[in-house]
Write an enzyme that holds these catalytic residues in place. Structure first.
Site, PDB file in Angstrom:
ATOM      1  N   GLU A  96      10.842  11.555  -6.617  1.00  0.00           N
ATOM      2  CA  GLU A  96      10.087  12.930  -6.583  1.00  0.00           C
ATOM      3  C   GLU A  96       9.116  12.639  -4.851  1.00  0.00           C
ATOM      4  O   GLU A  96       9.276  11.667  -4.346  1.00  0.00           O
ATOM      5  CB  GLU A  96       9.196  12.302  -7.834  1.00  0.00           C
ATOM      6  N   CYS A 109       5.638  13.410   1.304  1.00  0.00           N
ATOM      7  CA  CYS A 109       6.154  11.703   1.116  1.00  0.00           C
ATOM      8  C   CYS A 109       7.453  11.249   0.918  1.00  0.00           C
ATOM      9  O   CYS A 109       7.187  12.474  -0.141  1.00  0.00           O
ATOM     10  CB  CYS A 109       4.407  11.668   0.418  1.00  0.00           C
ATOM     11  N   CYS A 116      11.466   0.836  -8.882  1.00  0.00           N
ATOM     12  CA  CYS A 116      10.683  -0.470  -8.460  1.00  0.00           C
ATOM     13  C   CYS A 116      10.913  -1.754  -9.567  1.00  0.00           C
ATOM     14  O   CYS A 116       9.959  -1.454 -10.349  1.00  0.00           O
ATOM     15  CB  CYS A 116       9.094   0.243  -8.025  1.00  0.00           C
ATOM     16  N   CYS A 120       3.589  -3.402  -9.922  1.00  0.00           N
ATOM     17  CA  CYS A 120       2.269  -3.930  -9.327  1.00  0.00           C
ATOM     18  C   CYS A 120       1.388  -3.281 -10.877  1.00  0.00           C
ATOM     19  O   CYS A 120       2.468  -2.201 -11.201  1.00  0.00           O
ATOM     20  CB  CYS A 120       1.333  -2.614  -8.604  1.00  0.00           C
ATOM     21  N   CYS A 123       0.148   0.699 -11.100  1.00  0.00           N
ATOM     22  CA  CYS A 123       1.696   1.679 -10.626  1.00  0.00           C
ATOM     23  C   CYS A 123       2.687   2.105 -11.609  1.00  0.00           C
ATOM     24  O   CYS A 123       3.135   1.633 -12.574  1.00  0.00           O
ATOM     25  CB  CYS A 123       2.124   0.950  -9.385  1.00  0.00           C
ATOM     26  N   SER A 195       4.942   2.526   3.804  1.00  0.00           N
ATOM     27  CA  SER A 195       3.353   1.534   2.749  1.00  0.00           C
ATOM     28  C   SER A 195       4.405   0.309   2.044  1.00  0.00           C
ATOM     29  O   SER A 195       5.629   0.887   1.216  1.00  0.00           O
ATOM     30  CB  SER A 195       3.171   2.314   2.150  1.00  0.00           C
ATOM     31  N   SER A 218      -0.175  -2.615   0.923  1.00  0.00           N
ATOM     32  CA  SER A 218      -1.246  -2.259  -0.189  1.00  0.00           C
ATOM     33  C   SER A 218      -1.812  -3.482  -0.261  1.00  0.00           C
ATOM     34  O   SER A 218      -0.808  -4.736  -1.127  1.00  0.00           O
ATOM     35  CB  SER A 218      -0.212  -1.797  -0.979  1.00  0.00           C
ATOM     36  N   LEU A 219      -2.833  -3.654  -0.250  1.00  0.00           N
ATOM     37  CA  LEU A 219      -3.593  -5.028  -0.673  1.00  0.00           C
ATOM     38  C   LEU A 219      -3.928  -5.073  -1.528  1.00  0.00           C
ATOM     39  O   LEU A 219      -4.090  -6.193  -2.252  1.00  0.00           O
ATOM     40  CB  LEU A 219      -4.641  -5.232   1.520  1.00  0.00           C
ATOM     41  N   HIS A 220      -4.978  -3.896  -1.679  1.00  0.00           N
ATOM     42  CA  HIS A 220      -5.936  -3.944  -3.107  1.00  0.00           C
ATOM     43  C   HIS A 220      -7.275  -4.687  -3.861  1.00  0.00           C
ATOM     44  O   HIS A 220      -7.645  -4.968  -4.663  1.00  0.00           O
ATOM     45  CB  HIS A 220      -4.198  -3.660  -4.205  1.00  0.00           C
ATOM     46  N   ASN A 294      -5.821   5.760  -9.279  1.00  0.00           N
ATOM     47  CA  ASN A 294      -5.397   7.176 -10.629  1.00  0.00           C
ATOM     48  C   ASN A 294      -5.866   6.440 -11.286  1.00  0.00           C
ATOM     49  O   ASN A 294      -4.126   6.009 -11.851  1.00  0.00           O
ATOM     50  CB  ASN A 294      -4.149   7.709  -9.515  1.00  0.00           C
ATOM     51  N   CYS A 337       1.740   8.391  -8.305  1.00  0.00           N
ATOM     52  CA  CYS A 337       3.252   7.942  -8.223  1.00  0.00           C
ATOM     53  C   CYS A 337       3.647   7.752  -9.067  1.00  0.00           C
ATOM     54  O   CYS A 337       3.875   7.065 -10.089  1.00  0.00           O
ATOM     55  CB  CYS A 337       3.296   6.683  -7.149  1.00  0.00           C
TER      56      CYS A 337
END
Ligand code: SAH
Length: 363
Positions: A96, A109, A116, A120, A123, A195, A218-220, A294, A337
């Site tokens: 996508e 994007c 993946c 994470c 995600c 990213s 992407s630290l978070h 999200n 995502c």
């Protein structure tokens, strides 16, 4: 006779294409024409390339595939016009991409992998693991196909869809060079963002390339302890190692790093977290992009309250950190995502109709 595996011509840089064509006994300038058809005029097939002889087009078709993605679903947000595209790849896999319209231009994007393997915890893209890497042509075609479909110019590209781009490093690099190449779409390097969840050796490699692209990390979380609870990659590299690699990237490219920080209620959103984040972002002049998490059905993370988000942002601003809150685009169309792909795959497996995804369906 054994079928010879056809080569993927849209992943070839211009020098590589010249080599191929002269190897076939063709004049080198033909490579330039072919490259222009594929990467400037965004042709989807050899048949369209009318200034090449029919004989050459046939010959090309026998030896090469001309990757062309067609959208299998397009959903348009009724709120802001954002569109989500679902593409089917040559081997049947789905990826996508998202098209967003901003005042300063159109942004796409893209995904860099099918699935993946970074794991994470918040995600959706990683729930089924990694299927395979995307080829340069498959990354380029996400941009090209959207450009063909919208009939509008794409000015910005962000590699922030499904996948970890630096886990597909070689293909990513070819993609970046071809995307920004003056013989292709010639998207400005300044308008491209990659990213990463933080693969230190690859960040250092990318720094050596001296491309003018923006790196988003992407630290978070601002401590190793908290980060390890959210991202398995934090077991491998400490925040110290990451920030050193970011300093290297900044020094060698002159491009400031963006730190992405998803705010998760009760997990990483206290004022103390904001102080620690400021201490990391300050010395390198990083831009901080706050993302209200999200919620993903399969994960039990909740979004921070609006008040908490504001207070977190205020703390950063007091510490002179350049901070934005990511504008939510296409909230009504499977925002998080990997959700459109995942839900489509689940519906296909269960043989259910694909009608209840929200937003306005345009395809
Ligand atoms: N693998 C890359 C790029 C893909 S994800 C990376 O990790 O950066 C793009 C961004 O969205 C990342 O910052 C990622 O951590 C974030 N993200 C993923 N799922 C999310 C969710 N449910 N809510 C908020 N942000 C999310």
């Amino acid at each position: 006779m054994q079928e010879i595996q056809k080569k993927d011509i849209k992943s070839m840089t211009l020098p590589k294409l010249e080599e191929e064509l002269t190897g076939m006994g063709e004049k080198a300038y033909r490579a330039g024409q072919l490259y222009q058809w594929m990467h400037k005029k965004l042709a989807g097939s050899f048949e369209e390339m009318t200034n090449l002889s029919a004989q050459l087009r046939t010959k090309l078709g026998e030896r090469y595939t001309c990757t062309c993605l067609e959208p299998v679903r397009v959903q348009e947000s009724a709120v802001d016009g954002t569109r989500k595209y679902l593409f089917r790849l040559g081997d049947g896999n789905l990826v996508e991409s998202v098209w967003m319209k901003y005042r300063h231009g159109n942004s796409v994007c893209i995904s860099s992998q099918v699935g993946c393997r970074m794991g994470c915890r918040f995600c959706a893209s990683t729930l089924d693991g990694l299927e395979r890497n995307l080829l340069p042509s498959e990354m380029l075609e996400q941009v090209y196909a959207i450009s063909r479909h919208t009939k509008e110019r794409v000015s910005n590209v962000v590699v922030m869809g499904t996948g970890e781009p630096l886990d597909n490093y070689d293909n990513l690099l070819v993609f970046l060079k071809m995307l920004t190449d003056e013989d292709g779409l010639h998207i400005s390097q300044r308008n491209v963002t990659v990213s990463t969840c933080g693969l230190v050796p690859q960040i250092r490699l990318l720094a050596r390339e001296k491309l003018g692209i923006t790196l988003a990390l992407s630290l978070h979380a601002a401590t190793d302890e908290k980060r390890r609870k959210l991202m398995p990659i934090a077991e491998r590299y400490s925040i110290r190692e990451l920030m050193d690699a970011c300093a290297d990237y900044f020094e060698s490219t002159g491009r400031r790093i963006t730190l992405e920080y998803s705010l998760i209620g009760g997990v990483n959103d206290t004022d103390r977290d904001a102080e620690k984040l400021s201490a990391l972002a300050g010395p390198l002049g990083c831009h901080v992009n706050l993302i209200p998490v999200n919620p993903v059905e399969e994960r039990n993370f909740a979004r921070s309250s609006a008040e908490r988000i504001r207070s977190f942002q205020n703390k950063l601003e007091k510490n002179k950190i350049n901070v934005t809150i990511r504008r939510e685009m296409g909230r009504d169309i499977d925002g998080a995502c990997g959700q459109l792909r995942r839900r489509t795959m689940q519906a296909m497996k269960a043989k259910e109709p694909l009608s209840d995804f929200g937003g306005r369906k345009t395809c």
